[in-house]
Design a protein around this motif. Sequence first.
Motif, PDB file in Angstrom:
ATOM      1  N   VAL A   1      30.059  26.430  40.151  1.00  0.00           N
ATOM      2  CA  VAL A   1      29.697  27.475  39.095  1.00  0.00           C
ATOM      3  C   VAL A   1      30.124  28.935  39.811  1.00  0.00           C
ATOM      4  O   VAL A   1      30.497  29.838  39.338  1.00  0.00           O
ATOM      5  CB  VAL A   1      27.917  27.484  39.150  1.00  0.00           C
ATOM      6  N   SER A   2      29.601  28.956  41.264  1.00  0.00           N
ATOM      7  CA  SER A   2      30.254  30.263  41.801  1.00  0.00           C
ATOM      8  C   SER A   2      30.878  29.616  43.317  1.00  0.00           C
ATOM      9  O   SER A   2      30.222  29.025  44.002  1.00  0.00           O
ATOM     10  CB  SER A   2      29.225  30.937  42.086  1.00  0.00           C
ATOM     11  N   PHE A   3      31.915  29.862  43.479  1.00  0.00           N
ATOM     12  CA  PHE A   3      32.696  29.560  44.793  1.00  0.00           C
ATOM     13  C   PHE A   3      33.589  30.863  45.381  1.00  0.00           C
ATOM     14  O   PHE A   3      34.133  31.642  44.725  1.00  0.00           O
ATOM     15  CB  PHE A   3      33.598  28.313  44.751  1.00  0.00           C
ATOM     16  N   GLU A   4      34.172  30.620  46.464  1.00  0.00           N
ATOM     17  CA  GLU A   4      34.834  31.523  47.071  1.00  0.00           C
ATOM     18  C   GLU A   4      36.421  31.164  47.367  1.00  0.00           C
ATOM     19  O   GLU A   4      36.445  30.190  47.929  1.00  0.00           O
ATOM     20  CB  GLU A   4      34.178  31.927  48.454  1.00  0.00           C
ATOM     21  N   VAL A   5      37.321  32.056  46.921  1.00  0.00           N
ATOM     22  CA  VAL A   5      38.587  31.606  47.157  1.00  0.00           C
ATOM     23  C   VAL A   5      39.096  32.453  48.357  1.00  0.00           C
ATOM     24  O   VAL A   5      38.969  33.516  48.294  1.00  0.00           O
ATOM     25  CB  VAL A   5      39.479  31.977  45.955  1.00  0.00           C
ATOM     26  N   ARG A   6      39.815  31.871  49.404  1.00  0.00           N
ATOM     27  CA  ARG A   6      40.013  32.553  50.483  1.00  0.00           C
ATOM     28  C   ARG A   6      41.630  32.410  50.626  1.00  0.00           C
ATOM     29  O   ARG A   6      42.389  31.680  50.424  1.00  0.00           O
ATOM     30  CB  ARG A   6      39.785  31.923  51.876  1.00  0.00           C
ATOM     31  N   ALA A   7      42.377  33.947  50.849  1.00  0.00           N
ATOM     32  CA  ALA A   7      43.609  34.211  51.078  1.00  0.00           C
ATOM     33  C   ALA A   7      43.965  34.433  52.336  1.00  0.00           C
ATOM     34  O   ALA A   7      43.367  35.319  53.077  1.00  0.00           O
ATOM     35  CB  ALA A   7      44.186  35.212  50.013  1.00  0.00           C
ATOM     36  N   VAL A   8      44.764  33.657  53.038  1.00  0.00           N
ATOM     37  CA  VAL A   8      44.993  33.726  54.411  1.00  0.00           C
ATOM     38  C   VAL A   8      46.707  33.956  54.591  1.00  0.00           C
ATOM     39  O   VAL A   8      47.351  33.338  54.110  1.00  0.00           O
ATOM     40  CB  VAL A   8      44.780  32.180  55.321  1.00  0.00           C
ATOM     41  N   ASP A   9      46.877  35.200  55.206  1.00  0.00           N
ATOM     42  CA  ASP A   9      48.318  35.234  55.672  1.00  0.00           C
ATOM     43  C   ASP A   9      48.926  34.294  56.698  1.00  0.00           C
ATOM     44  O   ASP A   9      48.121  33.760  57.390  1.00  0.00           O
ATOM     45  CB  ASP A   9      48.741  36.750  55.891  1.00  0.00           C
ATOM     46  N   ALA A  10      50.173  34.370  57.059  1.00  0.00           N
ATOM     47  CA  ALA A  10      50.581  33.764  57.936  1.00  0.00           C
ATOM     48  C   ALA A  10      51.034  34.475  59.156  1.00  0.00           C
ATOM     49  O   ALA A  10      51.920  34.081  60.267  1.00  0.00           O
ATOM     50  CB  ALA A  10      52.107  33.131  57.482  1.00  0.00           C
ATOM     51  N   GLY A  11      50.422  35.794  59.448  1.00  0.00           N
ATOM     52  CA  GLY A  11      50.592  36.375  60.724  1.00  0.00           C
ATOM     53  C   GLY A  11      49.904  35.909  62.090  1.00  0.00           C
ATOM     54  O   GLY A  11      49.295  34.824  61.828  1.00  0.00           O
ATOM     55  N   GLU A  12      50.202  36.639  63.051  1.00  0.00           N
ATOM     56  CA  GLU A  12      49.441  36.322  64.432  1.00  0.00           C
ATOM     57  C   GLU A  12      48.950  37.332  64.816  1.00  0.00           C
ATOM     58  O   GLU A  12      49.597  38.343  65.355  1.00  0.00           O
ATOM     59  CB  GLU A  12      50.567  35.589  65.025  1.00  0.00           C
ATOM     60  N   PRO A  13      47.511  37.429  64.977  1.00  0.00           N
ATOM     61  CA  PRO A  13      46.738  36.457  64.347  1.00  0.00           C
ATOM     62  C   PRO A  13      46.496  36.509  62.982  1.00  0.00           C
ATOM     63  O   PRO A  13      46.829  37.607  62.292  1.00  0.00           O
ATOM     64  CB  PRO A  13      45.368  36.830  64.934  1.00  0.00           C
ATOM     65  N   ALA A  14      46.288  35.407  62.267  1.00  0.00           N
ATOM     66  CA  ALA A  14      45.974  35.558  60.615  1.00  0.00           C
ATOM     67  C   ALA A  14      44.917  36.206  60.164  1.00  0.00           C
ATOM     68  O   ALA A  14      43.932  36.395  60.805  1.00  0.00           O
ATOM     69  CB  ALA A  14      45.888  34.030  60.124  1.00  0.00           C
ATOM     70  N   LEU A  15      45.180  37.004  59.236  1.00  0.00           N
ATOM     71  CA  LEU A  15      44.072  37.762  58.546  1.00  0.00           C
ATOM     72  C   LEU A  15      43.996  37.285  57.078  1.00  0.00           C
ATOM     73  O   LEU A  15      44.571  36.427  56.645  1.00  0.00           O
ATOM     74  CB  LEU A  15      44.565  39.169  58.305  1.00  0.00           C
ATOM     75  N   CYS A  16      42.543  37.159  56.780  1.00  0.00           N
ATOM     76  CA  CYS A  16      42.290  36.631  55.357  1.00  0.00           C
ATOM     77  C   CYS A  16      41.545  37.533  54.398  1.00  0.00           C
ATOM     78  O   CYS A  16      40.772  38.704  55.026  1.00  0.00           O
ATOM     79  CB  CYS A  16      41.517  35.547  55.450  1.00  0.00           C
ATOM     80  N   GLY A  17      41.530  37.465  53.114  1.00  0.00           N
ATOM     81  CA  GLY A  17      40.517  38.216  52.326  1.00  0.00           C
ATOM     82  C   GLY A  17      39.959  37.086  51.361  1.00  0.00           C
ATOM     83  O   GLY A  17      40.535  35.978  51.032  1.00  0.00           O
ATOM     84  N   ASN A  18      38.646  37.438  50.720  1.00  0.00           N
ATOM     85  CA  ASN A  18      38.032  36.615  50.028  1.00  0.00           C
ATOM     86  C   ASN A  18      37.854  37.296  48.741  1.00  0.00           C
ATOM     87  O   ASN A  18      37.801  38.654  48.385  1.00  0.00           O
ATOM     88  CB  ASN A  18      36.830  36.447  50.569  1.00  0.00           C
ATOM     89  N   ALA A  19      37.724  36.494  47.642  1.00  0.00           N
ATOM     90  CA  ALA A  19      37.355  36.822  46.402  1.00  0.00           C
ATOM     91  C   ALA A  19      36.339  35.878  45.780  1.00  0.00           C
ATOM     92  O   ALA A  19      36.380  34.474  46.082  1.00  0.00           O
ATOM     93  CB  ALA A  19      38.411  37.050  45.308  1.00  0.00           C
ATOM     94  N   THR A  20      35.303  36.254  44.957  1.00  0.00           N
ATOM     95  CA  THR A  20      34.328  35.047  44.645  1.00  0.00           C
ATOM     96  C   THR A  20      34.771  34.702  43.050  1.00  0.00           C
ATOM     97  O   THR A  20      34.977  35.738  42.347  1.00  0.00           O
ATOM     98  CB  THR A  20      32.860  35.777  44.385  1.00  0.00           C
ATOM     99  N   VAL A  21      34.612  33.610  42.690  1.00  0.00           N
ATOM    100  CA  VAL A  21      35.055  33.169  41.363  1.00  0.00           C
ATOM    101  C   VAL A  21      33.866  32.657  40.805  1.00  0.00           C
ATOM    102  O   VAL A  21      33.243  31.668  41.197  1.00  0.00           O
ATOM    103  CB  VAL A  21      35.970  32.200  41.229  1.00  0.00           C
TER     104      VAL A  21
END
Length: 644
Positions: A351-371
């Motif tokens: 019903v509600s979940f979070e999608v995480r986007a992670v890049d391949a950098g070092e260190p890796a950084l991520c962003g989130n969005a709620t669906v």
Amino acid sequence: YTLSPSEHFGLEVKSKDENKIYVVLVLMKSLDRETIPVHRLVLTASDGGRPSLTGTMELVISVVDANDNAPQFNQSVYKVQLPENTASGTVFFQLTATDKDEGSNREVYYSISDAISTKTQDLFKIDEKSGEIRTAGELDFEDIQSYDLEIEARDQGTPPLSGHCSVVLEVLDMNDNAPEVWVTSLSVPVSEDASVGTVVAVLSVSDRDSGANGRVRCWVWPAVPFGLEATFAGSYSLVLREALDRERVSEYEVEVRAEDGGAPALRGSRGLRVPVSDVNDNAPAFAQAVYTVLARENNAAGAELARLWARDPDEAGNGRVSYSVWEGGVGVGVGVGSASWSGWRAASSYVSFEVRAVDAGEPALCGNATVQLFVLDENDNAPALLPAAGSAPEAGAVAAEASSLSSEPGSVSGTQWAWAAWGAPAGQVVAKIRAVDADSGYNAWLRYELWEPRGKGPFRVGLYSGEVSTARPLDEADGPRHRLLIVVRDHGEPARSATATLSVSLLEAAEAALAAGSSSSSSSGSRSSVGVEGGGGAGSAATNVWLGVAICAVSSVFLLALVLYGASRWAPRAAVLSGPGPTTLVCASEVGSWSYSQRHSRSLCVADGAAKSDLMVFSPNFPPPPSGAAAKDTQPGPSSLLDT
């Protein structure tokens, strides 16, 4: 013989005998025509008498020129200044040599000595007769600042004599050279996280001119984010003055400019291309913080629900994004750029979940969005009949078989029993068919139709309430028992339906009241069913013994039921309906559709049936009822709808 005084000449007397005496004029000192060109002498001869007699003779001696004087310059060294870039053929000096001789001995010819270099001889020419010196080529101060010309003057005597002098030519500088900028060291690309003051390049700046013409000032354009720092004479460092951001500017075109102090000033420049290398300083970012996704139920496994995309302005691996469904610290793999995933979990978790986007950098950084996923209802559930009020589930109707909307009703699920008294007035409710649909919205909005008997029978059913009531007063002509086949349909496309069979027995008023009392006090379906069949017989058998008690009890229960029923029917209610008007929907979904939302729902219960997480209020458009009681009875009033 005597000679007038002369330092150059003298007499010498010679005799062979007394009678022959001769005098010789003797040159006593070298002559110099240039000093005394003519000598005038007086020769006197005296005899030996007394007084002696004399005779005189003048000697005029002309000195013939000999080439004994070389040509002479009035200076041994001449100094001349001449600007560079003087046009070829320009006369810049004239020499004059003198010769004291005469005739051909004093004719002088000028020439440039062969002792100087051939290149210098090619740059200058001298007129052999006039002594004019002119340029034969272009002078360049940056090449040679001065020239030393050896000049020879030669006469035409025999043997010829010559004189020499030097002409020192100083070349004056002109501002004819622009500054030159050279890159001696370049460190590129520059990391975008480089600190302020980082040296990017080392440059050397020079101007071949001298003095003010050779003094150079330098600067860099554009002025940001780089600057110049002088390290030592003619050397500069290109340094970082401000922080870099590759995502804003990935490459800089820098120009180092130099200007001399001449008049007019000359400029030079050197262009540099400075690329900026990426560091992983940007996390993936979704276009929205919250995505609303509508998906129909019963979709196939693996079907794509939505496509999400996160932008990472970094490059290469720093900008390569992978996606995952993130919930409770456990990631579930998803396809890149889409929100379709594999694996089975409870539907409520989606019903509600979070999608995480992670890049391949070092260190890796991520962003989130709620669906937020809203499941749209499909009409995949047929209405299910509920047990009659006050009876156990097994005594009532079981779930009906689903059937598509057609000319025939769905299969009969079971039989429900009801009693009616002879002479009951029109509009008296004898039973209520209860059903529920697991769908939502229109798919769960039920309507009830009397399928059999058709025509003008003694009973009717409320279109939306399911209440079975008398259509007219009952009399003995109607028979002791009636079998009603009621179809329950939803409003889905296509519609699904279920059927219920209701058996109505017509009894005397007392028997009907007694049957109703025994039915309401029973706790099992089997006892209720038996009571339907044998209620009349049991009541008749006990009439003699318990007549007084039964009549009082049944009358009390009957009166109480009538009071409660009347209170529920005619009691004032909230103004939910204001009469016929356009259909109004109130739904629990925040997206305006009939969707399932566990978090924002309100539970409604129909009698003792199953709870439903759905809320709907309808204000249907009632068409004008046709004339006649039958037509009036086919449409439920607002109170019936409110009861539903």
